[in-house]
Motif scaffolding. Structure first.
Motif, PDB file in Angstrom:
ATOM      1  N   ARG A  38      -8.472  -0.406   0.885  1.00 16.04           N
ATOM      2  CA  ARG A  38      -7.066  -0.653   1.221  1.00 16.04           C
ATOM      3  C   ARG A  38      -6.494   0.631   1.819  1.00 16.04           C
ATOM      4  O   ARG A  38      -6.801   1.726   1.344  1.00 16.04           O
ATOM      5  CB  ARG A  38      -6.236  -1.025  -0.026  1.00 16.04           C
ATOM      6  CG  ARG A  38      -6.666  -2.288  -0.737  1.00 16.04           C
ATOM      7  CD  ARG A  38      -5.841  -2.520  -1.999  1.00 16.04           C
ATOM      8  NE  ARG A  38      -6.274  -3.718  -2.703  1.00 16.04           N
ATOM      9  CZ  ARG A  38      -5.804  -4.942  -2.448  1.00 16.04           C
ATOM     10  NH1 ARG A  38      -4.865  -5.100  -1.515  1.00 16.04           N
ATOM     11  NH2 ARG A  38      -6.244  -5.987  -3.119  1.00 16.04           N
ATOM     12  N   ASP A  70      -1.327  -1.943   7.858  1.00 20.44           N
ATOM     13  CA  ASP A  70      -2.077  -2.098   6.601  1.00 20.44           C
ATOM     14  C   ASP A  70      -3.348  -2.877   6.879  1.00 20.44           C
ATOM     15  O   ASP A  70      -3.335  -3.835   7.667  1.00 20.44           O
ATOM     16  CB  ASP A  70      -1.292  -2.940   5.579  1.00 20.44           C
ATOM     17  CG  ASP A  70      -0.111  -2.223   4.981  1.00 20.44           C
ATOM     18  OD1 ASP A  70      -0.092  -0.990   5.013  1.00 20.44           O
ATOM     19  OD2 ASP A  70       0.794  -2.912   4.486  1.00 20.44           O
ATOM     20  N   THR A 120      -3.275   2.379   4.832  1.00 24.77           N
ATOM     21  CA  THR A 120      -2.223   2.248   5.835  1.00 24.77           C
ATOM     22  C   THR A 120      -2.261   3.461   6.759  1.00 24.77           C
ATOM     23  O   THR A 120      -2.550   4.581   6.307  1.00 24.77           O
ATOM     24  CB  THR A 120      -0.835   2.190   5.168  1.00 24.77           C
ATOM     25  OG1 THR A 120      -0.819   1.141   4.204  1.00 24.77           O
ATOM     26  CG2 THR A 120       0.257   1.945   6.199  1.00 24.77           C
ATOM     27  N   ALA A 125       0.813  -1.222   0.000  1.00 27.19           N
ATOM     28  CA  ALA A 125       0.000   0.000   0.000  1.00 27.19           C
ATOM     29  C   ALA A 125       0.844   1.269   0.000  1.00 27.19           C
ATOM     30  O   ALA A 125       1.853   1.360   0.684  1.00 27.19           O
ATOM     31  CB  ALA A 125      -0.931  -0.002   1.200  1.00 27.19           C
TER      32      ALA A 125
END
Length: 316
Positions: A188, A113, A190, A76
């Motif tokens: 997705r 993540d 982080t 990511a």
């Protein structure tokens, strides 16, 4: 109380106690304002323990179970709290705390993540390979990974193995990585843990796809640093997955768009990745109003990790 503390002090002390007690009642009333469903630990789910040597009042947690990375991981580069990108689904706030399982102290400035499928079982970056979608449940695409091997091999391998280094895992092998097929990156993201070891993500309740129970993937990275390109350097000290109580998944299945899926669902007890150990195995604590789940869910868990180890989930 000393000899100089007279009746006025007693009266003031009593008044303060009444105020504290009243505040507790108000807080309790606020929590009980709606019917809240709490779904979390199963057998062996109690993972918290006290460590007398910590000296900081911190709770100490067992090492959280390591799992396969799965085939859909993308390194990511999106440092963000909200990962929904307008995807439909039940709003979900995911609150994570990371603890050093040796020192029992929060792990700060660790990169966490998370990634998971959408409400219909589709992964960003792998839309053409994912098995979900409305009306899903038929024969999966050829070579589509399922995160875990199924069935029992029979017979004995014959012939001479090919030269060169074989790939790690493969389609259906859990550890095999697949190259992305598109540029989508929804669900997705982080974040770096704060000084108390916390991160919080805004996402949607995941759906399901053939062969796996509902889950969220996670990795914890330490020793790196933030750059313009994202988090770089260091190493991955934990690779795991978060899981959902069966009762919560059944409640979600009554809400659109989850209710439109005809994909065969794998239950938590049938899942080949979840180790049935409750919180230690990644089972989330979930809070939501049972009759109003569509309004949102809060999921939380504390992960116990060893920052000195390397667990990237690719060799499992």
């Amino acid at each position: 109380m000393t000899e100089t503390q007279g009746p006025a002090h007693k009266k003031d002390l009593t008044r303060r106690r009444m105020m504290i007690a009243g505040g507790a009642v108000i807080a309790a009333a606020g929590i009980g304002a709606g019917a809240v469903a709490n779904a979390s630990t199963g057998a062996g789910g109690e993972s918290e323990k006290k460590n007398g040597g910590a000296g900081q009042g911190e709770a100490c947690y067992r090492l959280t179970s390591e799992t396969t990375e799965g085939p859909y991981y993308i390194d990511a580069d999106k440092i963000r709290k909200d990962i929904t990108e307008d995807k439909e689904g039940i709003p979900m706030t995911l609150r994570l705390k990371v603890i050093d399982t040796d020192t029992c102290k929060p792990l700060k400035q660790a990169a966490v993540d998370i990634w998971h499928c959408d409400a219909l079982g589709i992964y960003s970056g792998y839309e053409s390979m994912s098995q979900g979608g409305p009306g899903g449940g038929g024969t999966p695409p050829s070579g589509a990974p399922t995160d875990a091997p199924t069935g029992t091999p029979t017979g004995t391998p014959t012939g001479t193995p090919p030269t060169g280094t074989p790939p790690s895992g493969g389609p259906g092998g859990g550890g095999g990585h697949s190259e992305p097929t598109d540029d989508e990156r929804y669900l997705r993201g982080t974040q770096l843990t704060d000084k108390h070891g916390y991160v919080e993500f805004r996402t949607v309740f995941p759906g399901w796809y053939q062969g796996r129970a509902v889950h969220i993937h996670t990795k914890v990275h330490v020793g790196g640093k933030m750059t313009d390109a994202g988090y770089e350097g260091g190493h991955t000290c934990h690779t795991g997955q978060f899981f959902f109580a069966e009762s919560a998944v059944l409640d979600s299945a009554k809400v659109e768009p989850y209710s439109t899926s005809t994909t065969t669902r794998t239950t938590l007890t049938e899942d080949t990745i979840y180790d049935q150990s409750g919180v230690t195995g990644g089972l989330l604590k979930l809070q939501y109003q049972k009759k109003r789940m569509a309004r949102g869910v809060v999921g939380s868990i504390t992960m116990g990790v060893d920052p000195d180890e390397t667990n990237d989930g690719t060799g499992m």
